[in-house]
Design a protein around this motif. Structure first.
Motif, PDB file in Angstrom:
ATOM      1  N   LYS A  73     -92.164 -73.140 -12.415  1.00  0.00           N
ATOM      2  CA  LYS A  73     -92.694 -73.330 -11.056  1.00  0.00           C
ATOM      3  C   LYS A  73     -93.687 -74.490 -11.004  1.00  0.00           C
ATOM      4  O   LYS A  73     -93.651 -75.331 -10.095  1.00  0.00           O
ATOM      5  N   ARG A  74     -94.577 -74.531 -11.978  1.00  0.00           N
ATOM      6  CA  ARG A  74     -95.581 -75.598 -11.998  1.00  0.00           C
ATOM      7  C   ARG A  74     -94.930 -76.968 -12.168  1.00  0.00           C
ATOM      8  O   ARG A  74     -95.296 -77.939 -11.497  1.00  0.00           O
ATOM      9  N   ARG A  75     -93.971 -77.049 -13.051  1.00  0.00           N
ATOM     10  CA  ARG A  75     -93.337 -78.339 -13.313  1.00  0.00           C
ATOM     11  C   ARG A  75     -92.495 -78.815 -12.132  1.00  0.00           C
ATOM     12  O   ARG A  75     -92.429 -80.016 -11.854  1.00  0.00           O
ATOM     13  N   MET A  76     -91.874 -77.882 -11.426  1.00  0.00           N
ATOM     14  CA  MET A  76     -91.128 -78.282 -10.240  1.00  0.00           C
ATOM     15  C   MET A  76     -92.068 -78.809  -9.158  1.00  0.00           C
ATOM     16  O   MET A  76     -91.783 -79.819  -8.506  1.00  0.00           O
ATOM     17  N   MET A  77     -93.207 -78.158  -8.986  1.00  0.00           N
ATOM     18  CA  MET A  77     -94.188 -78.638  -8.012  1.00  0.00           C
ATOM     19  C   MET A  77     -94.760 -79.991  -8.433  1.00  0.00           C
ATOM     20  O   MET A  77     -94.989 -80.875  -7.598  1.00  0.00           O
ATOM     21  N   ASN A  78     -95.019 -80.166  -9.737  1.00  0.00           N
ATOM     22  CA  ASN A  78     -95.465 -81.476 -10.224  1.00  0.00           C
ATOM     23  C   ASN A  78     -94.466 -82.556  -9.845  1.00  0.00           C
ATOM     24  O   ASN A  78     -94.835 -83.637  -9.357  1.00  0.00           O
ATOM     25  N   ARG A  79     -93.200 -82.251 -10.071  1.00  0.00           N
ATOM     26  CA  ARG A  79     -92.165 -83.261  -9.829  1.00  0.00           C
ATOM     27  C   ARG A  79     -92.000 -83.566  -8.350  1.00  0.00           C
ATOM     28  O   ARG A  79     -91.880 -84.723  -7.947  1.00  0.00           O
ATOM     29  N   LEU A  80     -91.999 -82.510  -7.506  1.00  0.00           N
ATOM     30  CA  LEU A  80     -91.737 -82.723  -6.083  1.00  0.00           C
ATOM     31  C   LEU A  80     -92.969 -83.199  -5.320  1.00  0.00           C
ATOM     32  O   LEU A  80     -92.850 -83.998  -4.382  1.00  0.00           O
ATOM     33  N   LEU A  81     -94.142 -82.705  -5.683  1.00  0.00           N
ATOM     34  CA  LEU A  81     -95.353 -83.059  -4.934  1.00  0.00           C
ATOM     35  C   LEU A  81     -96.008 -84.334  -5.432  1.00  0.00           C
ATOM     36  O   LEU A  81     -96.540 -85.119  -4.634  1.00  0.00           O
ATOM     37  N   HIS A  82     -96.000 -84.560  -6.723  1.00  0.00           N
ATOM     38  CA  HIS A  82     -96.777 -85.658  -7.288  1.00  0.00           C
ATOM     39  C   HIS A  82     -95.922 -86.805  -7.807  1.00  0.00           C
ATOM     40  O   HIS A  82     -96.405 -87.932  -7.880  1.00  0.00           O
ATOM     41  N   GLY A  83     -94.676 -86.522  -8.207  1.00  0.00           N
ATOM     42  CA  GLY A  83     -93.877 -87.580  -8.812  1.00  0.00           C
ATOM     43  C   GLY A  83     -94.092 -87.622 -10.309  1.00  0.00           C
ATOM     44  O   GLY A  83     -94.390 -86.614 -10.938  1.00  0.00           O
TER      45      GLY A  83
ATOM     46  N   LYS B 179    -100.652-107.027 -35.249  1.00  0.00           N
ATOM     47  CA  LYS B 179     -99.488-106.179 -35.464  1.00  0.00           C
ATOM     48  C   LYS B 179     -99.687-104.727 -35.043  1.00  0.00           C
ATOM     49  O   LYS B 179     -98.775-103.914 -35.207  1.00  0.00           O
ATOM     50  N   SER B 180    -100.858-104.386 -34.514  1.00  0.00           N
ATOM     51  CA  SER B 180    -101.152-102.992 -34.180  1.00  0.00           C
ATOM     52  C   SER B 180    -101.675-102.888 -32.756  1.00  0.00           C
ATOM     53  O   SER B 180    -102.272-103.828 -32.220  1.00  0.00           O
ATOM     54  N   VAL B 181    -101.447-101.713 -32.159  1.00  0.00           N
ATOM     55  CA  VAL B 181    -101.958-101.425 -30.821  1.00  0.00           C
ATOM     56  C   VAL B 181    -102.658-100.076 -30.849  1.00  0.00           C
ATOM     57  O   VAL B 181    -102.414 -99.235 -31.721  1.00  0.00           O
ATOM     58  N   SER B 182    -103.531 -99.890 -29.867  1.00  0.00           N
ATOM     59  CA  SER B 182    -104.229 -98.623 -29.695  1.00  0.00           C
ATOM     60  C   SER B 182    -103.897 -98.077 -28.309  1.00  0.00           C
ATOM     61  O   SER B 182    -103.945 -98.810 -27.312  1.00  0.00           O
ATOM     62  N   VAL B 183    -103.560 -96.792 -28.260  1.00  0.00           N
ATOM     63  CA  VAL B 183    -103.307 -96.103 -26.991  1.00  0.00           C
ATOM     64  C   VAL B 183    -104.524 -95.248 -26.688  1.00  0.00           C
ATOM     65  O   VAL B 183    -104.874 -94.348 -27.453  1.00  0.00           O
ATOM     66  N   GLU B 184    -105.188 -95.528 -25.577  1.00  0.00           N
ATOM     67  CA  GLU B 184    -106.390 -94.804 -25.208  1.00  0.00           C
ATOM     68  C   GLU B 184    -106.039 -93.408 -24.687  1.00  0.00           C
ATOM     69  O   GLU B 184    -104.914 -93.153 -24.261  1.00  0.00           O
ATOM     70  N   MET B 185    -107.024 -92.525 -24.706  1.00  0.00           N
ATOM     71  CA  MET B 185    -106.801 -91.167 -24.225  1.00  0.00           C
ATOM     72  C   MET B 185    -106.485 -91.175 -22.728  1.00  0.00           C
ATOM     73  O   MET B 185    -106.929 -92.059 -21.987  1.00  0.00           O
ATOM     74  N   GLY B 186    -105.701 -90.190 -22.308  1.00  0.00           N
ATOM     75  CA  GLY B 186    -105.318 -90.144 -20.899  1.00  0.00           C
ATOM     76  C   GLY B 186    -104.327 -89.020 -20.649  1.00  0.00           C
ATOM     77  O   GLY B 186    -104.083 -88.167 -21.507  1.00  0.00           O
ATOM     78  N   ALA B 187    -103.744 -89.024 -19.449  1.00  0.00           N
ATOM     79  CA  ALA B 187    -102.809 -87.972 -19.060  1.00  0.00           C
ATOM     80  C   ALA B 187    -101.711 -88.564 -18.184  1.00  0.00           C
ATOM     81  O   ALA B 187    -101.914 -89.588 -17.510  1.00  0.00           O
ATOM     82  N   ALA B 188    -100.553 -87.901 -18.204  1.00  0.00           N
ATOM     83  CA  ALA B 188     -99.407 -88.352 -17.421  1.00  0.00           C
ATOM     84  C   ALA B 188     -98.517 -87.158 -17.093  1.00  0.00           C
ATOM     85  O   ALA B 188     -98.687 -86.059 -17.641  1.00  0.00           O
TER      86      ALA B 188
ATOM     87  N   ARG C 248     -93.468 -82.272 -16.649  1.00  0.00           N
ATOM     88  CA  ARG C 248     -94.251 -81.766 -17.772  1.00  0.00           C
ATOM     89  C   ARG C 248     -95.489 -82.635 -17.987  1.00  0.00           C
ATOM     90  O   ARG C 248     -95.409 -83.865 -17.918  1.00  0.00           O
ATOM     91  N   GLU C 249     -96.612 -81.997 -18.237  1.00  0.00           N
ATOM     92  CA  GLU C 249     -97.861 -82.708 -18.445  1.00  0.00           C
ATOM     93  C   GLU C 249     -97.928 -83.261 -19.865  1.00  0.00           C
ATOM     94  O   GLU C 249     -97.590 -82.575 -20.835  1.00  0.00           O
TER      95      GLU C 249
END
Length: 561
Positions: free
Chosen positions: A35-45, A60-69, A75-76
């Motif tokens: 239910k949560r994931r369907m709402m994430n997809r339909l309401l938020h994209g 030759k290296s990269v850093s990925v900073e903390m965050g959320a998507a 799915r979070e």
């Protein structure tokens, strides 16, 4: 699978004495997760919620900073701490070629953790008596070396249609057109060029083939990559007009055998012909787009790629000897972002404010005095970045050579604050500032120039007493310490004339440091030749008197000359 079913939803029904098994507890979790994931997809994209910036740490290296998507399945994805990775050690990176663009992607991933001993399984399979107590909702980072198909990105075709005109390992040419336009409407077609940095100088030209679409500036489209600064992406816009017919389909593409695509002197072969389709409709485009969105099926709304991921960065690599170096990192190259409701509200409010203030300008004006006989000047400069209109007005003084060969005017000399000062032998600080060349309008030859300090007071009492404007002749320090003392800091005024040019320059010397301000200097110029040529019968006495008065003033105000 391309479509994941979140529905129909089933939840546990509890009653006294119910035997709960693993299936019941898994159903409990699945109910709330789906239910949560369907709402994430339909309401938020889907896309980046916050953070997840990609930074080049070294060559030759990269850093990925903390965050959320949120991914395309709702799915979070949470990155709790920065992560530094070497590109060559990441999944998907191949060492077959170093001059290329690669894409750093993030995807949802689950990992089992906390192994425990399971008694129940030991009676069934004695060789597997361990299981895991937790499931960690995590992520994985990997490299994709091919750019995604524009049609594969979720929500990519809601408002526009993008087709690939050409694509290989080094170059990709995309054409983007709106899905809907109104009859006779002007609209833009975008051509986007993506290339590796060392692929060579790109040039592209072709004849546009279209149906019910007209090119405003001709059907020949040309692009030449500039030499001074090479980029990995370029975009040009072509202005088009739709046909006046309603409810028909228009097409735009490349005319067969007309395209010439080159990298330096190497010509690339365009074989496939791709055309963008544009619907010409009568109703407002925005209403049609909203209608299409709300009327689409639930399965179409929940459609997603088989392996959903988010493209966090495009990393441009260049070859350096037998290896590669990171030249540039571009964040979220396909605009995969999620904006929360508060942000959208603020952005909408900001857009409304810009609409209200659109067309409002800040105006500034500057008036200068011109020599007699010169035509008036009027110039307007517009600064779009600051919405500022600046008016420069030049007004001639008097007419001809002035009365009795005398002309007058004013000039404002800006005084800037200074810290490095010249110190005289007596220890008094000073610094000089100068005006530009001033044309007095009396022609070539020697002229007599007198100057004075002019002040305008903003004091209302001074205005009532009619002494708000003051012109100080000679040395203004005579009035120092009295009620008539000038408001401006102490200055000395001097002039230099250029007889062969018919111009002069005024300089002021500031005797003490001060805040920035403008010194207004009133000047008079007298030419005996102009006065003699312009005099009439009986005018010689008046000229002599004027010349005598000017000379007396000059001797009394030598400091101001």
């Amino acid at each position: 699978m391309k479509k994941t079913r979140y529905y129909p939803f089933e939840r546990n029904r509890y009653f006294y004495g119910k035997l709960l098994t693993v299936r019941d507890f898994e159903s409990e979790q699945k109910y709330f997760n789906d239910k949560r994931r369907m709402m994430n997809r339909l309401l938020h994209g889907y896309g980046v919620l916050t953070g997840l910036q990609v930074i080049a740490v070294d060559d030759k290296s990269v850093s990925v900073e903390m965050g959320a998507a949120i991914d395309a399945l709702g799915r979070e994805i949470v990155v709790p701490s920065p992560m530094t990775l070497k590109l060559s050690m990441m999944d998907g990176f191949t060492n077959n070629e170093y001059a290329k663009n690669v894409y750093l992607c993030i995807a949802y991933d689950e990992k089992d953790k906390e192994p425990v001993h399971t008694v129940a399984n030991s009676s069934v399979r004695s060789d597997e008596i361990n299981d895991y107590n937790r499931v960690l909702e995590s992520y994985r980072l990997f490299i994709r070396e091919d750019a995604p198909d524009p049609a594969s990105l979720p929500l990519a075709g809601i408002t526009d249609q993008t087709v690939v005109i050409y694509q290989d390992a080094h170059v990709r040419v995309l054409q983007t057109t709106p899905r809907y336009v109104n009859p006779g409407q002007l609209f833009e077609m975008k051509l986007r060029f993506e290339k590796t940095l060392k692929a060579g100088r790109l040039s592209f030209s072709y004849e546009m083939a279209s149906e019910r679409i007209e090119a405003i500036h001709g059907a020949t489209i040309m692009f030449q990559e500039p030499q001074e600064q090479l980029e990995s992406e370029y975009e040009i816009k072509v202005l088009l007009r739709a046909d006046s017919t309603v409810n028909v389909k228009g097409t735009v593409g490349v005319k067969e055998e007309s395209a010439i695509l080159k990298l330096d002197d190497c010509q690339l072969d365009l074989q496939e012909q791709a055309f963008g389709e544009i619907q010409i409709i009568k109703e407002p485009v925005r209403e049609r787009l909203m209608s299409d969105f709300v009327k689409q099926s639930l399965e179409a709304s929940l459609e997603s790629p088989s392996e959903p991921c988010i493209y966090l960065a495009k990393i441009c690599l260049i070859q350096m000897g037998p290896t590669y170096v990171i030249e540039r990192v571009e964040q979220v190259p396909f605009g995969e972002y999620v904006f929360n409701s508060s942000v959208m509200y603020r952005l909408a409010h900001s857009a409304e404010y810009r609409d209200e203030t659109a067309g409002q300008f800040v105006t500034k004006s500057k008036v200068k005095t011109l020599a007699p006989g010169r035509p008036p000047e009027f110039k307007v400069n517009y600064n779009p970045a600051m919405s500022e209109l600046a008016f420069d007005v030049g007004i001639p003084v008097g007419g001809g050579g002035g009365i009795g060969g005398i002309v007058s005017g004013v000039v404002d000399i800006p005084i800037e604050p200074f810290t490095k000062i010249n110190v005289s032998p007596f220890g008094k600080p000073s610094k000089s500032f100068f005006s530009g060349e001033i044309a007095h309008g009396l022609g070539e030859g020697n002229v007599l120039i007198l100057t004075s300090l002019e002040e305008t007071s903003v004091d209302s009492i001074s205005d009532m007493l009619a002494n708000g404007e003051r012109v100080y002749g000679g040395s203004s320090d005579v009035f120092k310490g009295s009620e008539f003392e000038p408001e401006a800091p102490e200055v000395k005024i001097g002039t230099i004339a250029y007889p062969q040019k018919g111009t002069f320059r005024i300089g002021v010397k500031l005797q003490q440091p001060s805040e920035p301000f403008d010194v207004r200097v009133r000047w008079w110029a007298y030419s005996a030749e102009t006065a003699s040529s312009g005099s009439s019968s009986g005018g010689g006495d008046r000229l002599d008197e004027a010349l005598s008065a000017l000379r007396e003033a000059a001797s009394a105000g030598s400091d101001a000359e």
